[in-house]
Motif scaffolding. Sequence first.
Motif, PDB file in Angstrom:
ATOM      1  N   TYR A 267      18.190  -3.838  57.575  1.00 19.29           N
ATOM      2  CA  TYR A 267      18.055  -5.276  57.414  1.00 19.29           C
ATOM      3  C   TYR A 267      19.542  -5.819  57.448  1.00 19.29           C
ATOM      4  O   TYR A 267      19.792  -7.218  57.479  1.00 19.29           O
ATOM      5  CB  TYR A 267      17.525  -5.806  56.175  1.00 19.29           C
ATOM      6  CG  TYR A 267      16.317  -5.442  56.049  1.00 19.29           C
ATOM      7  CD1 TYR A 267      15.035  -5.630  56.794  1.00 19.29           C
ATOM      8  CD2 TYR A 267      15.796  -4.176  55.374  1.00 19.29           C
ATOM      9  CE1 TYR A 267      13.717  -5.183  56.768  1.00 19.29           C
ATOM     10  CE2 TYR A 267      14.594  -3.625  55.099  1.00 19.29           C
ATOM     11  CZ  TYR A 267      13.721  -4.203  55.849  1.00 19.29           C
ATOM     12  OH  TYR A 267      12.363  -3.701  55.632  1.00 19.29           O
ATOM     13  N   GLU A 268      20.542  -5.106  57.894  1.00 16.73           N
ATOM     14  CA  GLU A 268      22.009  -5.632  57.785  1.00 16.73           C
ATOM     15  C   GLU A 268      22.601  -5.571  59.023  1.00 16.73           C
ATOM     16  O   GLU A 268      22.456  -4.424  59.752  1.00 16.73           O
ATOM     17  CB  GLU A 268      22.836  -5.057  56.885  1.00 16.73           C
ATOM     18  CG  GLU A 268      22.347  -5.126  55.423  1.00 16.73           C
ATOM     19  CD  GLU A 268      22.571  -4.120  54.332  1.00 16.73           C
ATOM     20  OE1 GLU A 268      24.032  -3.944  54.082  1.00 16.73           O
ATOM     21  OE2 GLU A 268      22.179  -3.200  53.784  1.00 16.73           O
ATOM     22  N   HIS A 269      23.369  -6.306  59.503  1.00 15.06           N
ATOM     23  CA  HIS A 269      24.071  -6.401  60.992  1.00 15.06           C
ATOM     24  C   HIS A 269      24.986  -5.270  60.896  1.00 15.06           C
ATOM     25  O   HIS A 269      25.656  -5.155  60.010  1.00 15.06           O
ATOM     26  CB  HIS A 269      24.576  -7.561  61.154  1.00 15.06           C
ATOM     27  CG  HIS A 269      25.139  -7.895  62.468  1.00 15.06           C
ATOM     28  ND1 HIS A 269      26.505  -7.352  62.993  1.00 15.06           N
ATOM     29  CD2 HIS A 269      24.647  -8.469  63.773  1.00 15.06           C
ATOM     30  CE1 HIS A 269      26.640  -7.460  64.300  1.00 15.06           C
ATOM     31  NE2 HIS A 269      25.497  -8.252  64.664  1.00 15.06           N
ATOM     32  N   PRO A 270      25.280  -4.402  61.846  1.00 17.89           N
ATOM     33  CA  PRO A 270      25.967  -3.236  61.846  1.00 17.89           C
ATOM     34  C   PRO A 270      27.494  -3.738  61.736  1.00 17.89           C
ATOM     35  O   PRO A 270      28.421  -3.003  61.218  1.00 17.89           O
ATOM     36  CB  PRO A 270      25.614  -2.315  63.126  1.00 17.89           C
ATOM     37  CG  PRO A 270      25.014  -3.395  63.895  1.00 17.89           C
ATOM     38  CD  PRO A 270      24.384  -4.357  63.025  1.00 17.89           C
ATOM     39  N   GLN A 271      27.635  -4.884  62.418  1.00 15.96           N
ATOM     40  CA  GLN A 271      29.315  -5.381  62.231  1.00 15.96           C
ATOM     41  C   GLN A 271      29.680  -6.185  61.269  1.00 15.96           C
ATOM     42  O   GLN A 271      30.676  -6.090  60.666  1.00 15.96           O
ATOM     43  CB  GLN A 271      29.821  -5.857  63.671  1.00 15.96           C
ATOM     44  CG  GLN A 271      31.239  -5.932  63.970  1.00 15.96           C
ATOM     45  CD  GLN A 271      31.575  -6.037  65.419  1.00 15.96           C
ATOM     46  OE1 GLN A 271      30.732  -6.428  66.250  1.00 15.96           O
ATOM     47  NE2 GLN A 271      32.635  -6.555  65.758  1.00 15.96           N
TER      48      GLN A 271
END
Length: 322
Positions: A267-271
């Motif tokens: 659920y977290e943006h990789p960058q």
Amino acid sequence: MVCPQCIFRLRRFTGVVLDPPSFEPGSWRGAGDLLIDPVNREYWLTSRPRVAGPRGTGVEVWYSSNGEYYSLVSFIPKEVVSEWAKVNVLSIENNQLIQDPLTGRYYLYMSLDVGGGWETFLAASDDPRGPWGPVGFVIRRDQPYDSGEARDCTINVIDGRYIALCKARASNDNKVYTELLTSRDGVNWVKLGLPTINGQQQRPQPDAFLLNGDVVSSTYGPMFIGTVTTFFHNAHVTKYFGAYIIDLKANNLEEVFMTEWRPGSMYEHPQYPIHTYCNVVKDPFTGEWRILIEAIDPKYTKDIGVNTEVDRVLQYKAKVPE
């Protein structure tokens, strides 16, 4: 004693706490505060729901009996806050929930866009469920360095003293800093100014420096633990987590550590995993540290930015050996 590096190292993702109002771009939940009542064994979580267009539409108060599953018990729309503040509130952002140690009343601090700038407003109640009533603006734009914004505070009570780290920006300037404040009662605040970092007087803070999390007691004095935002990418988003010792007398932040936050969930943006806001609270019942973040969703987010992201609240836990 507290070991912030251990909290970070031992954290494990445990689930979604709050979903956004919808999954359309610009829809968020987060920017709130977790308060655990050790007497009544109650978990209280505030949130700012947001949608593109109207932006932050109010403040929500959520209740849980176990810190896992929350139900909405109170909502204060920005139209009501506008009546309280006697000004047209365009949006509501970060909020903080504190139980005053002297009176037992609950204080709800709200970051308000009042047109031309942001200030911090206070409401109070005898019960987090409400009803809530206005106290007034308590942190104003009254210094050169915060003439544009005095908001998005991290507020905690340490040894009976209120300590706040707030976002500060001068009017007509895109540089944002962290200012340090103290209070005896949570209503009347003293601004200590922009703290130096590691005693570096010549350049006290970089041009982007936002702290959001919690202030806890430590052997060395008050310690901030949470997110460290050091850049702007269409919005103030972060991928760093750290801790600082707060020296009130010297108005200085001594860095304990800062490191990159690597997503532990889908659920977290990789960058850019976190949109600034974070809580780090020790649970007195389980002994675990609960870390709540406003996470930028990688699936529904079209781009990083205030009207293109989708944000939700996630929870991590860390069991740190005593």
